[in-house]
Write a protein that holds these residues in place. Structure first.
Motif, PDB file in Angstrom:
ATOM      1  N   LYS A   1       7.918  -8.919  -6.161  1.00 25.64           N
ATOM      2  CA  LYS A   1       8.783 -10.118  -6.471  1.00 25.64           C
ATOM      3  C   LYS A   1       8.336 -11.196  -5.311  1.00 25.64           C
ATOM      4  N   LYS A   2       7.845 -10.980  -4.085  1.00 27.25           N
ATOM      5  CA  LYS A   2       7.287 -12.127  -3.405  1.00 27.25           C
ATOM      6  C   LYS A   2       6.117 -12.612  -3.517  1.00 27.25           C
ATOM      7  N   LYS A   3       5.519 -11.906  -4.508  1.00 24.84           N
ATOM      8  CA  LYS A   3       4.086 -12.139  -5.054  1.00 24.84           C
ATOM      9  C   LYS A   3       2.983 -11.987  -3.923  1.00 24.84           C
ATOM     10  N   LEU A   4       3.105 -10.778  -3.158  1.00 20.44           N
ATOM     11  CA  LEU A   4       2.033 -10.438  -2.200  1.00 20.44           C
ATOM     12  C   LEU A   4       0.876 -10.330  -2.804  1.00 20.44           C
ATOM     13  N   ALA A   5      -0.490 -10.713  -1.957  1.00 25.84           N
ATOM     14  CA  ALA A   5      -1.871 -10.290  -2.814  1.00 25.84           C
ATOM     15  C   ALA A   5      -1.777  -8.716  -2.413  1.00 25.84           C
ATOM     16  N   GLY A   6      -1.541  -8.242  -1.387  1.00 32.06           N
ATOM     17  CA  GLY A   6      -1.564  -6.790  -1.365  1.00 32.06           C
ATOM     18  C   GLY A   6      -1.049  -6.388  -0.040  1.00 32.06           C
ATOM     19  N   ILE A   7      -1.134  -5.034   0.147  1.00 28.02           N
ATOM     20  CA  ILE A   7      -0.351  -4.399   1.296  1.00 28.02           C
ATOM     21  C   ILE A   7      -1.440  -3.679   2.048  1.00 28.02           C
ATOM     22  N   GLY A   8      -1.762  -3.802   3.262  1.00 29.91           N
ATOM     23  CA  GLY A   8      -2.647  -2.799   4.118  1.00 29.91           C
ATOM     24  C   GLY A   8      -2.042  -2.078   4.873  1.00 29.91           C
ATOM     25  N   ILE A   9      -1.812  -0.887   4.872  1.00 30.22           N
ATOM     26  CA  ILE A   9      -0.960  -0.085   5.818  1.00 30.22           C
ATOM     27  C   ILE A   9      -1.866   1.063   6.644  1.00 30.22           C
ATOM     28  N   LYS A  10      -1.463   1.166   7.844  1.00 35.89           N
ATOM     29  CA  LYS A  10      -2.111   2.565   8.612  1.00 35.89           C
ATOM     30  C   LYS A  10      -1.102   3.627   8.365  1.00 35.89           C
TER      31      LYS A  10
ATOM     32  N   GLU B   1       4.259 -15.840  -0.574  1.00 31.94           N
ATOM     33  CA  GLU B   1       3.397 -15.450  -1.689  1.00 31.94           C
ATOM     34  C   GLU B   1       1.847 -15.597  -1.277  1.00 31.94           C
ATOM     35  N   GLY B   2       0.795 -14.981  -1.788  1.00 30.46           N
ATOM     36  CA  GLY B   2      -0.404 -14.720  -1.510  1.00 30.46           C
ATOM     37  C   GLY B   2      -0.881 -14.154  -0.399  1.00 30.46           C
ATOM     38  N   GLU B   3       0.030 -13.441   0.666  1.00 32.70           N
ATOM     39  CA  GLU B   3      -0.363 -12.941   1.812  1.00 32.70           C
ATOM     40  C   GLU B   3      -0.786 -11.440   1.546  1.00 32.70           C
ATOM     41  N   LEU B   4      -1.881 -11.133   2.448  1.00 32.14           N
ATOM     42  CA  LEU B   4      -2.081  -9.929   2.691  1.00 32.14           C
ATOM     43  C   LEU B   4      -1.363  -9.402   3.917  1.00 32.14           C
ATOM     44  N   LEU B   5      -0.496  -8.697   3.434  1.00 30.20           N
ATOM     45  CA  LEU B   5       0.590  -7.863   4.700  1.00 30.20           C
ATOM     46  C   LEU B   5      -0.103  -6.816   5.242  1.00 30.20           C
ATOM     47  N   LEU B   6      -0.273  -6.656   6.459  1.00 30.85           N
ATOM     48  CA  LEU B   6      -0.907  -5.550   7.541  1.00 30.85           C
ATOM     49  C   LEU B   6       0.065  -5.180   8.245  1.00 30.85           C
ATOM     50  N   THR B   7       0.371  -3.901   8.013  1.00 38.02           N
ATOM     51  CA  THR B   7       1.455  -3.075   8.861  1.00 38.02           C
ATOM     52  C   THR B   7       1.264  -1.654   8.937  1.00 38.02           C
ATOM     53  N   THR B   8       2.029  -0.953   9.495  1.00 35.98           N
ATOM     54  CA  THR B   8       1.897   0.639   9.774  1.00 35.98           C
ATOM     55  C   THR B   8       3.035   1.293   9.046  1.00 35.98           C
ATOM     56  N   ALA B   9       2.784   2.555   8.645  1.00 35.63           N
ATOM     57  CA  ALA B   9       3.803   3.125   8.184  1.00 35.63           C
ATOM     58  C   ALA B   9       4.797   3.797   8.901  1.00 35.63           C
ATOM     59  N   TYR B  10       4.990   3.178  10.294  1.00 32.50           N
ATOM     60  CA  TYR B  10       5.811   3.488  11.252  1.00 32.50           C
ATOM     61  C   TYR B  10       7.318   3.395  10.774  1.00 32.50           C
ATOM     62  N   SER B  11       7.531   2.242   9.950  1.00 30.68           N
ATOM     63  CA  SER B  11       8.811   1.695   9.343  1.00 30.68           C
ATOM     64  C   SER B  11       9.305   2.355   8.309  1.00 30.68           C
ATOM     65  N   PHE B  12       8.490   3.222   7.753  1.00 33.92           N
ATOM     66  CA  PHE B  12       8.681   3.941   6.401  1.00 33.92           C
ATOM     67  C   PHE B  12       9.206   5.369   6.896  1.00 33.92           C
ATOM     68  N   LYS B  13      10.447   5.677   6.189  1.00 28.74           N
ATOM     69  CA  LYS B  13      10.963   7.058   6.401  1.00 28.74           C
ATOM     70  C   LYS B  13      10.114   7.868   5.608  1.00 28.74           C
ATOM     71  N   LYS B  14       9.742   9.223   6.375  1.00 27.00           N
ATOM     72  CA  LYS B  14       8.662   9.919   5.448  1.00 27.00           C
ATOM     73  C   LYS B  14       9.144  10.398   4.069  1.00 27.00           C
ATOM     74  N   ASN B  15      10.454  10.593   4.066  1.00 25.59           N
ATOM     75  CA  ASN B  15      10.833  11.295   2.898  1.00 25.59           C
ATOM     76  C   ASN B  15      11.741  10.497   2.097  1.00 25.59           C
ATOM     77  N   ASP B  16      11.942   9.049   2.394  1.00 25.22           N
ATOM     78  CA  ASP B  16      12.776   8.221   1.580  1.00 25.22           C
ATOM     79  C   ASP B  16      11.989   7.443   0.651  1.00 25.22           C
ATOM     80  N   ILE B  17      11.897   8.220  -0.523  1.00 24.53           N
ATOM     81  CA  ILE B  17      11.033   7.703  -1.586  1.00 24.53           C
ATOM     82  C   ILE B  17      11.822   6.320  -2.198  1.00 24.53           C
ATOM     83  N   ASN B  18      13.106   6.357  -2.310  1.00 24.97           N
ATOM     84  CA  ASN B  18      13.740   5.298  -2.871  1.00 24.97           C
ATOM     85  C   ASN B  18      13.389   4.051  -1.945  1.00 24.97           C
TER      86      ASN B  18
END
Length: 556
Positions: free
Chosen positions: A79-88, A51-68
């Motif tokens: 649900k994890k109560k993240l403060a936000g997500i920073g994504i390359k 909780e409260g984390e700013l998560l920094l990651t890349t879009a590498y782990s995201f499947k381009k077309n997997d919207i679900n």
């Protein structure tokens, strides 16, 4: 997560490390608090976030077309109560779908599109430094406040003075509940608008309608209805070596409680705990001295008794006044922690009760008995006052001994402190008679009538001889023939000679009861129609109980 221990997303975006990055979704979460920063690229990244984390990651782990999958990621982040997500996002994806953007907006999860050329470490380090500086500043403020509170204590101030100091910061009503003494401590300033009487009543309901609330061992928040308005209530335990001595209660009636306030209150709870511990320890020592005084004053040892007489002025006892001992027998004799706690609390309440009625008393707990030594001057209507004293003590015990059963006996009144032992003996005998006759109300020794004579131990032999001549033949007959004539006679007297009631209580036919009464007359050679024989039989039954004679064996 509260702002004193972190920085907002908005503040982070103003820092040099994120100036070329931008929020692409979840703008309404710009005031979310960042308490720490995490860098991860694992597909199961959300299993290790807090909780409260700013998560920094890349879009590498995201499947381009997997919207679900992307939607699920945003939902789980909320649900994890993240403060936000920073994504390359670039070069792994061109953009998120509008559906994912709308979901992040709805859930208030800021998504930051991080500049491609910026290292994630170069973002994490300055944000961590900013958070660290804020937390250091917070700790310095808390340390300053702790020193202020310790200064109050070192100057001789108690819990009230501590509350006064805290209120200057908290700016809300504060109550301290001392569970040991069952009291509330607060500091009310002039023209203060807080309804303390109502807050105390609400707190009593909170702790006593659900006894588990007294076991709350960490900070919790509840909602309280105060005068048609729902107000947040914060409860902080006061702990001493794992034991809960009380709770601090604060209501957000003037301003919101911030993280700094909570940390200060938790720090203050340790200082308050020391004060409550000291107070309870002093009381325990005082009670021990009271027990020693009481034991000395009733002692047969003349030196001990004289020593107690010399100390009587400590308790403001007049050696030439009149005294009565009240004996309260605790019937369920178990020494569980719960029973000891209940008995200690009962004594505290008894002391307050007697003090409120301006009765001069000394109350001690010895094993399974509570003794109340009371001083009287036998002025006008004093005996009526003593009667009223006994009735009120009885009523108080009934109302406050929720899980306990008691018998109460009050001895005769004697002049002179040195004769207290006589009143104690009378009270003890009165208790015994009350138990024998199954009396639950307060019994005065003076009310025992003829049975006062039976309490004298030197008469035991004569009493037993009277029993043998009167009732023993019937007891022996029951023993040999396996009949219930003694029990029938007892019920007969308890129902004032009503044969129909006797028949009903014994579940026995009326004609059978008539037959038994005739046989009792033949066996004992006593006629219950004769007033003297009837009195002798009833007295013999009482003697059987007083001497603790087993009706199955006919021997004491």
């Amino acid at each position: 997560m509260l702002k004193e221990s972190g920085i907002t997303i908005k503040r982070a975006m103003e820092m040099d490390c994120l100036k070329k990055s931008k929020i692409i979704a979840g703008h309404n979460g710009a005031h979310n608090i960042i308490s720490r920063v995490n860098i991860m690229a694992d597909p199961d990244i959300l299993e290790w976030v807090s909780e409260g984390e700013l998560l920094l990651t890349t879009a590498y782990s995201f499947k381009k077309n997997d919207i679900n999958m992307q939607r699920k990621f945003i939902i789980e982040s909320r649900k994890k109560k993240l403060a936000g997500i920073g994504i390359k996002i670039y070069p792994y994806m061109n953009e998120f779908s509008q559906e994912v953007i709308n979901l992040a907006d709805t859930l208030g999860i800021p998504i930051i599109d991080i500049e491609y050329a910026k290292s994630l470490t170069d973002i994490m380090t300055p944000i961590f430094k900013e958070i660290f500086n804020k937390q250091v500043a917070l700790l310095q403020k808390v340390d300053w406040m702790h020193n202020e509170l310790m200064g109050v204590v070192l100057k001789g101030g108690g819990v009230k003075e501590i509350i006064k100091t805290l209120k200057a910061i908290i700016q809300n009503p504060i109550l301290i509940r001392n569970h040991y003494f069952r009291e509330y401590i607060y500091h009310e300033m002039e023209n203060e608008p807080y309804p303390y009487d109502l807050l105390i009543k609400k707190s009593d309901d909170f702790f006593f309608k659900n006894i588990d609330n007294m076991k709350i061992d960490k900070k919790v928040e509840k909602m309280d209805q105060i005068e048609d308005v729902y107000v947040k209530k914060i409860i902080i335990p006061i702990l001493v070596k794992g034991s809960i001595y009380g709770h601090i209660l604060i209501w957000e009636m003037n301003r919101k409680i911030c993280h700094y306030d909570t940390v200060v209150l938790e720090s203050a709870s340790n200082i308050i705990a020391l004060d409550l511990l000291m107070k309870s320890s002093v009381y325990a020592v005082e009670h021990r001295y009271k027990v020693e005084f009481f034991e000395d004053i009733i002692s047969k040892d003349s030196k001990r008794k004289q020593n107690a007489m010399n100390r009587a002025n400590i308790y403001k006892f007049d050696c030439d006044a009149y005294y009565i001992v009240t004996n309260i027998l605790i019937k369920n004799k178990n020494n569980t922690e719960e029973t000891i706690r209940l008995n200690n609390k009962l004594i505290l309440e008894l002391e307050k009760f007697c003090e409120n009625h301006k009765w001069h008393t000394l109350i001690v707990l010895k094993e399974d008995r509570i003794y109340i030594l009371s001083m009287w001057h036998l002025e006008k209507d004093e005996r009526k006052k003593i009667r009223s004293f006994g009735d009120k003590i009885n009523k108080f015990i009934k109302e406050n001994s929720i899980k306990q059963k008691y018998a109460i006996g009050i001895g005769r009144i004697y002049k002179g402190l040195e004769r207290i032992y006589k009143s104690m003996q009378d009270a003890h005998k009165t208790i015994e008679m009350g138990v024998i006759f199954n009396k639950e109300e307060t019994i005065f020794f003076e009310d025992l009538g003829i049975y006062k004579i039976f309490c004298n131990e030197y008469l035991n032999e004569e009493l037993y001889e009277f029993y043998k001549d009167t009732l023993s033949p019937l007891v022996e007959y029951d023993k040999n023939k396996n009949t219930e004539f003694v029990k029938t006679l007892q019920i007969y007297f308890e129902t004032n000679g009503n044969l129909k009631k006797t028949s009903k209580i014994l579940y026995t036919h009326y004609n059978t009861i008539l037959y038994r009464m005739q046989r009792i007359k033949e066996i004992t050679k006593r006629d219950i129609e004769d007033s003297e024989d009837r009195f002798n039989l009833e007295t013999a039954l009482k003697i059987m109980n007083i001497l603790n004679i087993n009706s199955k064996t006919s021997t004491p």
